[in-house]
Design an enzyme around this catalytic site. Structure first.
Site, PDB file in Angstrom:
ATOM      1  N   HIS A 146       1.343   3.941   1.911  1.00  8.29           N
ATOM      2  CA  HIS A 146       1.856   4.740   3.025  1.00  8.29           C
ATOM      3  C   HIS A 146       3.391   4.847   2.986  1.00  8.29           C
ATOM      4  CE1 HIS A 146      -2.026   4.203   5.606  1.00  8.29           C
ATOM      5  NE2 HIS A 146      -2.083   5.273   4.818  1.00  8.29           N
ATOM      6  N   HIS A 155       4.177  -4.423  10.691  1.00  5.00           N
ATOM      7  CA  HIS A 155       4.649  -3.774  11.925  1.00  5.00           C
ATOM      8  C   HIS A 155       4.797  -4.749  13.090  1.00  5.00           C
ATOM      9  CE1 HIS A 155       4.174   0.496  10.682  1.00  5.00           C
ATOM     10  NE2 HIS A 155       3.247   0.004   9.884  1.00  5.00           N
ATOM     11  N   ASP A 213      -0.403  -3.736   6.173  1.00  2.00           N
ATOM     12  CA  ASP A 213      -1.118  -3.233   7.355  1.00  2.00           C
ATOM     13  C   ASP A 213      -2.589  -3.654   7.358  1.00  2.00           C
ATOM     14  OD1 ASP A 213       1.289  -2.072   7.943  1.00  2.00           O
ATOM     15  OD2 ASP A 213       0.596   0.007   7.776  1.00  2.00           O
ATOM     16  N   HIS A 239      -7.627  -0.569   5.438  1.00  2.57           N
ATOM     17  CA  HIS A 239      -6.599   0.343   5.964  1.00  2.57           C
ATOM     18  C   HIS A 239      -6.395   1.473   4.960  1.00  2.57           C
ATOM     19  CE1 HIS A 239      -2.924   1.580   8.018  1.00  2.57           C
ATOM     20  NE2 HIS A 239      -2.218   1.403   6.921  1.00  2.57           N
ATOM     21  N   ASP A 248       5.683   4.776   5.160  1.00  2.52           N
ATOM     22  CA  ASP A 248       6.495   3.808   5.899  1.00  2.52           C
ATOM     23  C   ASP A 248       6.481   2.424   5.228  1.00  2.52           C
ATOM     24  OD1 ASP A 248       3.745   3.639   6.747  1.00  2.52           O
ATOM     25  OD2 ASP A 248       4.372   2.406   8.444  1.00  2.52           O
ATOM     26  N   HIS A 249       6.015   2.367   3.969  1.00  6.19           N
ATOM     27  CA  HIS A 249       6.051   1.119   3.192  1.00  6.19           C
ATOM     28  C   HIS A 249       6.687   1.339   1.819  1.00  6.19           C
ATOM     29  CE1 HIS A 249       3.511  -1.156   6.072  1.00  6.19           C
ATOM     30  NE2 HIS A 249       3.238   0.083   6.435  1.00  6.19           N
ATOM     31  N   HIS A 290       0.840  -1.208   0.000  1.00  3.70           N
ATOM     32  CA  HIS A 290       0.000   0.000   0.000  1.00  3.70           C
ATOM     33  C   HIS A 290       0.868   1.247   0.000  1.00  3.70           C
ATOM     34  CE1 HIS A 290       0.724  -0.426   4.330  1.00  3.70           C
ATOM     35  NE2 HIS A 290       0.144   0.742   4.588  1.00  3.70           N
TER      36      HIS A 290
HETATM   37 FE    FE Z   1       2.418   1.004   8.140  1.00  7.64          FE
HETATM   38 ZN    ZN Z   2      -0.083   1.769   6.479  1.00  9.18          ZN
END
Ligand code: FE
Ligand code: ZN
Length: 256
Positions: free
Chosen positions: A59, A172, A134, A115, A61-62, A57
């Site tokens: 985001h 995570h 996530d 998400h 942090d990915h 996805h």
């Molecule tokens: Fe994340």
């Molecule tokens: Zn995420």
């Protein structure tokens, strides 16, 4: 039959990036490269040849390392067609039911909105490996930033149908706090108590709680058990439909 060789890279405060290599061909993918530096270093240390980036996805942090990893290695980027505008560097766009290959190891793509609207997961059946970003966490699930409880519950039920010995590689390390919450809604669950104790031991030893097995998650993760009448009753939601129970579990977790 050869299985993927999967390595877990902890990055940022609590993200997991995964390297997955097909031993037959030497092809290797990185799943959700949050940052480029540690990924390039790990690939170098292992002597692996990175051929692709798989994105669950959009985001940061990915996908934060996508462009730098692509530029450094020449690998191609795979992401959801429905989210292609938000996946940096995307080369190959996939939909529900499509197949993605790392060498001779094939994954089925699942669309798992909730998400984010364009979230996808990759299931490598012959390696028993699920990379689910996530959507599903050990003992938890992602927050509903771009989806409804009904969408997320549908996505989680899709993943729940996979075999019990599926290894769940999620985005995570949230398992410890997820366990505290899970016990608050499902305190009578003996399997959950055992898993919570194991999680504390693993974290005290500085080890990841990932991968979890899907069979264990089915027995312990409240977000996979919203249609379990016992859990609904324990939460004072007797007789409510699974989507309503799921929505209430998610609401309580958001306020935990
Ligand atoms: Fe994340
Ligand atoms: Zn995420």
């Amino acid at each position: 039959m050869a299985s993927l060789d999967v390595r877990v890279l902890p990055v940022l405060s609590d993200n997991y990036v995964y390297l997955a290599r097909d031993p037959e061909t030497g092809e290797c993918a990185v799943i959700d490269p949050a940052v480029a530096g540690p990924v390039l270093q790990a690939v170098d240390d292992l002597g692996w040849r990175l051929t692709q980036i798989l994105c669950t996805h959009h985001h940061m942090d990915h996908i934060g390392g996508n462009l730098e990893v692509k530029q450094a290695t020449g690998c191609r980027v795979v992401g959801a067609r429905s989210d292609s505008g938000r996946i940096p560097g995307v080369d190959e766009m996939v939909d529900e039911g499509d197949t993605v290959a790392i060498g001779n190891r094939e994954a089925k793509v699942f669309e798992t909105p909730g998400h984010t609207s364009g979230h996808i997961a990759f299931w490598f059946a012959d390696s028993n490996a699920l990379f689910c970003g996530d959507t599903l966490f050990s003992l938890g699930c992602g927050r509903l930033f771009e989806g409804t409880p009904e969408q997320m519950w549908t996505s989680l039920r899709k993943l729940r149908e996979l075999p019990d010995d599926t290894k769940v590689y999620c985005g995570h390390e949230y398992t410890n706090s997820n366990a505290d919450f899970a016990l608050s809604v499902d305190s009578g669950n003996a399997a959950l108590k055992r898993r919570a104790d194991e999680v504390v031991s693993l974290r005290e030893a500085g080890r990841p709680t990932i991968p979890a097995t899907l069979g264990e998650e089915k027995a312990t993760n409240p977000f996979l058990r919203a249609d379990d009448a016992g859990l609904g009753d324990a939460m004072g939601l007797d007789g409510q439909d699974p989507v309503a129970v799921f929505a209430e579990i998610r609401r309580r977790k958001d306020n935990f």
